[in-house]
Design a protein around this motif. Structure first.
Motif, PDB file in Angstrom:
ATOM      1  N   TYR A   1       0.823  -1.214   0.000  1.00 55.91           N
ATOM      2  CA  TYR A   1       0.000   0.000   0.000  1.00 55.91           C
ATOM      3  C   TYR A   1       0.856   1.262   0.000  1.00 55.91           C
ATOM      4  O   TYR A   1       0.490   2.275  -0.613  1.00 55.91           O
ATOM      5  CB  TYR A   1      -0.949  -0.003   1.191  1.00 55.91           C
ATOM      6  N   LEU A   2       2.000   1.213   0.682  1.00 62.52           N
ATOM      7  CA  LEU A   2       2.899   2.369   0.671  1.00 62.52           C
ATOM      8  C   LEU A   2       3.358   2.687  -0.750  1.00 62.52           C
ATOM      9  O   LEU A   2       3.315   3.841  -1.198  1.00 62.52           O
ATOM     10  CB  LEU A   2       4.106   2.094   1.572  1.00 62.52           C
ATOM     11  N   LEU A   3       3.803   1.660  -1.459  1.00 59.00           N
ATOM     12  CA  LEU A   3       4.256   1.878  -2.836  1.00 59.00           C
ATOM     13  C   LEU A   3       3.098   2.233  -3.747  1.00 59.00           C
ATOM     14  O   LEU A   3       3.269   3.000  -4.710  1.00 59.00           O
ATOM     15  CB  LEU A   3       4.981   0.632  -3.338  1.00 59.00           C
ATOM     16  N   ASP A   4       1.904   1.706  -3.436  1.00 54.50           N
ATOM     17  CA  ASP A   4       0.744   1.963  -4.278  1.00 54.50           C
ATOM     18  C   ASP A   4       0.373   3.447  -4.259  1.00 54.50           C
ATOM     19  O   ASP A   4       0.233   4.074  -5.317  1.00 54.50           O
ATOM     20  CB  ASP A   4      -0.445   1.117  -3.817  1.00 54.50           C
TER      21      ASP A   4
ATOM     22  N   GLY B   1      -2.665  -3.507  13.558  1.00 56.43           N
ATOM     23  CA  GLY B   1      -2.885  -4.868  13.084  1.00 56.43           C
ATOM     24  C   GLY B   1      -2.137  -5.891  13.902  1.00 56.43           C
ATOM     25  O   GLY B   1      -2.613  -7.027  14.091  1.00 56.43           O
ATOM     26  N   PHE B   2      -0.927  -5.531  14.377  1.00 57.71           N
ATOM     27  CA  PHE B   2      -0.177  -6.469  15.205  1.00 57.71           C
ATOM     28  C   PHE B   2      -0.848  -6.665  16.579  1.00 57.71           C
ATOM     29  O   PHE B   2      -0.553  -7.622  17.282  1.00 57.71           O
ATOM     30  CB  PHE B   2       1.256  -5.960  15.401  1.00 57.71           C
ATOM     31  N   VAL B   3      -1.745  -5.747  16.952  1.00 57.43           N
ATOM     32  CA  VAL B   3      -2.419  -5.833  18.256  1.00 57.43           C
ATOM     33  C   VAL B   3      -3.767  -6.514  18.144  1.00 57.43           C
ATOM     34  O   VAL B   3      -4.075  -7.453  18.886  1.00 57.43           O
ATOM     35  CB  VAL B   3      -2.572  -4.424  18.865  1.00 57.43           C
ATOM     36  N   VAL B   4      -4.599  -6.090  17.181  1.00 55.15           N
ATOM     37  CA  VAL B   4      -5.984  -6.585  17.113  1.00 55.15           C
ATOM     38  C   VAL B   4      -6.148  -7.723  16.110  1.00 55.15           C
ATOM     39  O   VAL B   4      -7.201  -8.343  16.058  1.00 55.15           O
ATOM     40  CB  VAL B   4      -6.947  -5.439  16.770  1.00 55.15           C
ATOM     41  N   GLY B   5      -5.144  -7.967  15.244  1.00 59.76           N
ATOM     42  CA  GLY B   5      -5.228  -9.093  14.319  1.00 59.76           C
ATOM     43  C   GLY B   5      -6.062  -8.806  13.089  1.00 59.76           C
ATOM     44  O   GLY B   5      -6.155  -7.659  12.616  1.00 59.76           O
ATOM     45  N   PRO B   6      -6.725  -9.829  12.500  1.00 62.45           N
ATOM     46  CA  PRO B   6      -7.456  -9.687  11.236  1.00 62.45           C
ATOM     47  C   PRO B   6      -8.570  -8.652  11.270  1.00 62.45           C
ATOM     48  O   PRO B   6      -9.036  -8.216  10.212  1.00 62.45           O
ATOM     49  CB  PRO B   6      -8.025 -11.088  10.998  1.00 62.45           C
ATOM     50  N   ALA B   7      -9.002  -8.230  12.445  1.00 60.10           N
ATOM     51  CA  ALA B   7     -10.080  -7.239  12.519  1.00 60.10           C
ATOM     52  C   ALA B   7      -9.678  -5.908  11.896  1.00 60.10           C
ATOM     53  O   ALA B   7     -10.541  -5.065  11.599  1.00 60.10           O
ATOM     54  CB  ALA B   7     -10.490  -7.033  13.974  1.00 60.10           C
ATOM     55  N   ILE B   8      -8.401  -5.722  11.688  1.00 57.85           N
ATOM     56  CA  ILE B   8      -7.926  -4.457  11.123  1.00 57.85           C
ATOM     57  C   ILE B   8      -8.038  -4.426   9.607  1.00 57.85           C
ATOM     58  O   ILE B   8      -7.858  -3.368   8.981  1.00 57.85           O
ATOM     59  CB  ILE B   8      -6.459  -4.202  11.563  1.00 57.85           C
ATOM     60  N   MET B   9      -8.327  -5.556   8.958  1.00 60.38           N
ATOM     61  CA  MET B   9      -8.325  -5.627   7.499  1.00 60.38           C
ATOM     62  C   MET B   9      -9.252  -4.616   6.831  1.00 60.38           C
ATOM     63  O   MET B   9      -8.912  -4.076   5.768  1.00 60.38           O
ATOM     64  CB  MET B   9      -8.668  -7.040   7.050  1.00 60.38           C
ATOM     65  N   PRO B  10     -10.452  -4.336   7.380  1.00 58.80           N
ATOM     66  CA  PRO B  10     -11.283  -3.309   6.720  1.00 58.80           C
ATOM     67  C   PRO B  10     -10.590  -1.962   6.596  1.00 58.80           C
ATOM     68  O   PRO B  10     -10.855  -1.215   5.647  1.00 58.80           O
ATOM     69  CB  PRO B  10     -12.525  -3.224   7.625  1.00 58.80           C
TER      70      PRO B  10
ATOM     71  N   GLU C   1      -8.749  -1.958   3.562  1.00 58.30           N
ATOM     72  CA  GLU C   1      -9.667  -1.817   2.436  1.00 58.30           C
ATOM     73  C   GLU C   1     -10.047  -0.356   2.213  1.00 58.30           C
ATOM     74  O   GLU C   1     -10.208   0.088   1.078  1.00 58.30           O
ATOM     75  CB  GLU C   1     -10.911  -2.672   2.675  1.00 58.30           C
ATOM     76  N   TYR C   2     -10.175   0.421   3.291  1.00 55.19           N
ATOM     77  CA  TYR C   2     -10.459   1.843   3.137  1.00 55.19           C
ATOM     78  C   TYR C   2      -9.321   2.547   2.398  1.00 55.19           C
ATOM     79  O   TYR C   2      -9.556   3.424   1.549  1.00 55.19           O
ATOM     80  CB  TYR C   2     -10.655   2.499   4.506  1.00 55.19           C
ATOM     81  N   LEU C   3      -8.082   2.145   2.743  1.00 59.31           N
ATOM     82  CA  LEU C   3      -6.937   2.733   2.044  1.00 59.31           C
ATOM     83  C   LEU C   3      -6.945   2.343   0.573  1.00 59.31           C
ATOM     84  O   LEU C   3      -6.647   3.167  -0.304  1.00 59.31           O
ATOM     85  CB  LEU C   3      -5.630   2.291   2.703  1.00 59.31           C
ATOM     86  N   ALA C   4      -7.322   1.072   0.294  1.00 62.85           N
ATOM     87  CA  ALA C   4      -7.406   0.641  -1.094  1.00 62.85           C
ATOM     88  C   ALA C   4      -8.460   1.442  -1.852  1.00 62.85           C
ATOM     89  O   ALA C   4      -8.262   1.826  -3.012  1.00 62.85           O
ATOM     90  CB  ALA C   4      -7.717  -0.853  -1.158  1.00 62.85           C
TER      91      ALA C   4
ATOM     92  N   THR D   1      -8.279  -5.658  -9.453  1.00 63.27           N
ATOM     93  CA  THR D   1      -8.294  -6.096  -8.060  1.00 63.27           C
ATOM     94  C   THR D   1      -9.707  -6.050  -7.480  1.00 63.27           C
ATOM     95  O   THR D   1     -10.097  -6.899  -6.671  1.00 63.27           O
ATOM     96  CB  THR D   1      -7.350  -5.209  -7.222  1.00 63.27           C
ATOM     97  N   VAL D   2     -10.505  -5.097  -7.917  1.00 63.02           N
ATOM     98  CA  VAL D   2     -11.850  -4.918  -7.376  1.00 63.02           C
ATOM     99  C   VAL D   2     -12.903  -5.677  -8.189  1.00 63.02           C
ATOM    100  O   VAL D   2     -13.801  -6.318  -7.627  1.00 63.02           O
ATOM    101  CB  VAL D   2     -12.206  -3.410  -7.323  1.00 63.02           C
ATOM    102  N   PHE D   3     -12.770  -5.640  -9.517  1.00 61.06           N
ATOM    103  CA  PHE D   3     -13.860  -6.135 -10.364  1.00 61.06           C
ATOM    104  C   PHE D   3     -13.529  -7.421 -11.116  1.00 61.06           C
ATOM    105  O   PHE D   3     -14.397  -7.936 -11.833  1.00 61.06           O
ATOM    106  CB  PHE D   3     -14.248  -5.063 -11.382  1.00 61.06           C
TER     107      PHE D   3
END
Length: 636
Positions: A252-255, A298-307, A310-313, A363-365
């Motif tokens: 995401y940084l490079l994106d 993400g290292f604290v809460v785990g997969p719950a951070i994935m959304p 997605e907002y950044l994407a 990636t989206v469609f």
């Protein structure tokens, strides 16, 4: 009318680039598939344990073919290991039959009719964004059955979703060709692209750009650097195994960095865009802060951070949409209208912008080619597009260098023509000045001759005439007076002829003229000349030296009562010129007044930049003339 014509050109340029881009994608997607490849709509799969045996009570399930394109298997329990079942028909006499399988992350083992053809050893799959690589396996004829056959593919990952890439069973030659095409597009071209981008960046770095181009070149170097780094991350494995959150952070940084860098380059060099570039810098800093916070969380809460990723994407997609709409228009306008020689660079940038947009939309469609719906997109278009960016920049630099060389050559030709013209003008001016100088010298010498003839020969003839009228002159005295006048006249005329021959020749000619006259008067002459032949003062200064020499010898001959006259001349190549006239006469009388002759000699010496020294006594008179070679040309 002109503005509409320019818009038409820009539209045609945009359509041409779009056609070339989709044509390249069609070739690439066709090349990475064996001829006749048609994946079935679904496959069966079975959850298995660590030994590869079906889990107790597990029944075959169905994995439907998705547009990603993959076969998607969901595992509810028992661990993320499944075995995909691929039935097919063959004949025992078929040779060179191969099993082609697209890039499948976590591929562990492949068996044909219960016999392993790819052992249970984890492949060195890529840990970048494009995971895995296409493979093909030639099926031994001894393992094939006449009729129904079964291939089992064991896949293991770290999530509950397992995927099998599209496959094909057919001629080995086609499978090898398709696998080589995949290797070319996903491995070889990205390596070449990174190398060309690095070369183009170094080339931009070492060139001494004009001040008006430096902002644009710095932004272009930044874009190429970020593009090359992003190509590496999405195409190749990292040197060390990294956690998923770090991989996502880098991606995401490079994106968003490449979107910001692209926008900065489009604005670089344009008037009135400084404030926009400033805001782009703040936007990049804000996105970086958001990404750091989300990754740390993400290292604290785990997969719950994935959304939050997605907002950044979604934010990246929105920025890319704005960049694509505005950037393609700006670049197409530049290709069609601007005449700065950067059209190759702009076309490459249009390809790169299209590749970024297509990758984000896929990636989206899960896109397919618009005119070939059976060809879903399977590789990142932005990775090979970096090669076009690097080549476009190098081509633009080469074109600018060639244009600069043509300009220099053309300028040199113009300067050479102007120099030739100015040289011709100077030569004509020099010839005119030379003629004027010659006329001036002639006029001065004419006046001197008139003065010498009036004061010297005229005076002698007038005195002789008066003696004849008074009856006080004998025939012998008349003859001697006439001989003296004739000798003086010959000396005046001959001196003008010899002044053109250089100083050494002038001194020799002078000796030849005066020796007979001096010896006829009963006086011995010692004449020594050691003047370098290379010294050439020019006719006018040489004539001045000759006049001083003539006046000095004439005075010694007429007034000194000497028995011997010595003349010596010396001049090394760099001077000074030194001429000495001495006699053993009675010397100058006490309290003598400088006559016109001595005054004229001193004036001539000063005009030559030299000096005249007269030493006289009872033992004789010594006259010394010194003249520098360099300044003698200034003689009047």
């Amino acid at each position: 009318m002109a503005i509409w014509l320019n818009r038409l050109k820009a539209g045609l340029a945009l359509l041409a680039v779009l056609a070339a881009f989709w044509g390249a994608l069609y070739w690439g997607e066709s090349a990475v598939r064996p001829a006749g490849m048609a994946p079935p709509p679904s496959l069966a799969f079975v959850p298995v344990d660590a030994a590869g045996a079906p889990l107790p009570g597990a029944k075959p399930r169905r994995a439907d073919y998705q547009e990603n394109p993959i076969y998607r298997a969901l595992v509810d329990e028992g661990g993320p290991r499944v075995e995909f079942l691929i039935p097919f028909e063959a004949r025992h006499n078929v040779e060179d039959l191969a099993f082609y399988l697209g890039a499948t992350p976590g591929l562990q083992q492949i068996t044909l009719n219960g016999t392993v053809i790819q052992p249970n050893i984890p492949l060195d799959t890529l840990r970048g964004a494009s995971d895995g690589t296409a493979l093909y396996y030639v099926m031994p004829p001894a393992l094939l059955r006449d009729g129904d056959n079964l291939i089992e593919v064991l896949v293991e990952t770290q999530s509950s979703v397992l995927a099998l890439a599209p496959f094909h069973i057919g001629p080995a030659g086609e499978a090898a060709r398709a696998a080589a095409a995949v290797d070319l597009i996903t491995d070889i071209i990205p390596i070449i692209a990174i190398s060309v981008l690095a070369f183009a960046t170094l080339l931009c770095l070492v060139i001494n750009w004009p001040s008006e181009d430096r902002a644009r070149i710095r932004s272009l170097m930044l874009l190429m650097g970020v593009w090359g780094l992003r190509t590496y991350v999405i195409s190749f494995q990292t040197p060390v195994e990294v956690p998923f959150l770090i991989t996502a952070f880098l991606y995401y940084l490079l994106d968003f960095s490449i979107i910001i860098a692209f926008a900065r380059h489009l604005l670089a060099g344009e008037t009135g865009t400084e404030r926009w570039q400033h805001w782009l810098g703040w936007l990049w800093a804000a996105l970086l802060l958001y990404l750091v916070v989300v990754t740390g969380a993400g290292f604290v809460v785990g997969p719950a951070i994935m959304p939050w990723f997605e907002y950044l994407a979604m934010g990246n997609a929105a920025m890319l949409l704005v960049l694509a709409l505005g950037g393609m228009a700006v670049l197409a306008w530049g290709v069609a209208v601007r005449r700065d020689g950067r059209w190759l660079e702009r076309i490459a940038l249009m390809f790169c912008l299209l590749a970024l947009s297509v990758d984000a939309a896929d990636t989206v469609f899960d896109l397919a080619l618009p005119f070939a719906q059976n060809l879903a997109l399977t590789f990142y278009a932005s990775a090979p597009a970096g090669l076009l960016l690097g080549l476009g920049v190098v081509a633009s630099i080469a074109r600018e260098a060639s244009e600069a060389r043509r300009t220099v050559v053309r300028s040199n030709e113009i300067l050479a023509a102007q120099l030739t013209e100015q040289t011709a003008k100077l030569e004509r001016s020099y010839d005119a000045q030379k003629q004027m100088l010659q006329r001036e010298v002639m006029l001065v010498e004419r006046q001197r001759i008139v003065r010498d003839m009036h004061d010297g020969i005229g005076g002698q003839l007038l005195g002789l005439m008066m003696q004849v009228r008074s009856g006080g002159a004998s025939a012998v005295e008349v003859e001697q007076g006439l001989q003296t006048s004739i000798a003086d006249l010959r000396l005046i005329v001959d001196s003008m002829d010899s002044a053109e021959d250089g100083l050494a020749n002038t001194l020799r000619s002078f000796e030849h003229r005066v020796r007979g006259q001096i010896e006829a008067a009963g006086i011995a002459l010692d004449f020594v000349s050691e003047v370098d032949e290379a010294i050439d003062l020019g006719p006018r200064p040489t004539l001045q030296v000759l006049r001083i020499l003539q006046e000095g010898v004439t005075n010694a001959l007429r007034h000194s009562g000497a028995r011997r006259i010595a003349v010596s001349g010396s001049a090394p190549p760099l001077g000074p010129i030194r001429i000495v006239i001495e006699d053993d006469g009675s010397g100058l009388p006490e309290g003598y007044r400088r006559g016109r002759g001595l005054t004229s000699m001193e004036t001539r010496a000063r005009n030559l930049g030299g000096m005249l020294v007269i030493d006289s006594g009872p033992e004789g008179t010594r006259l010394t003339l010194e003249v520098p070679v360099i300044n003698s040309g200034a003689a009047d």
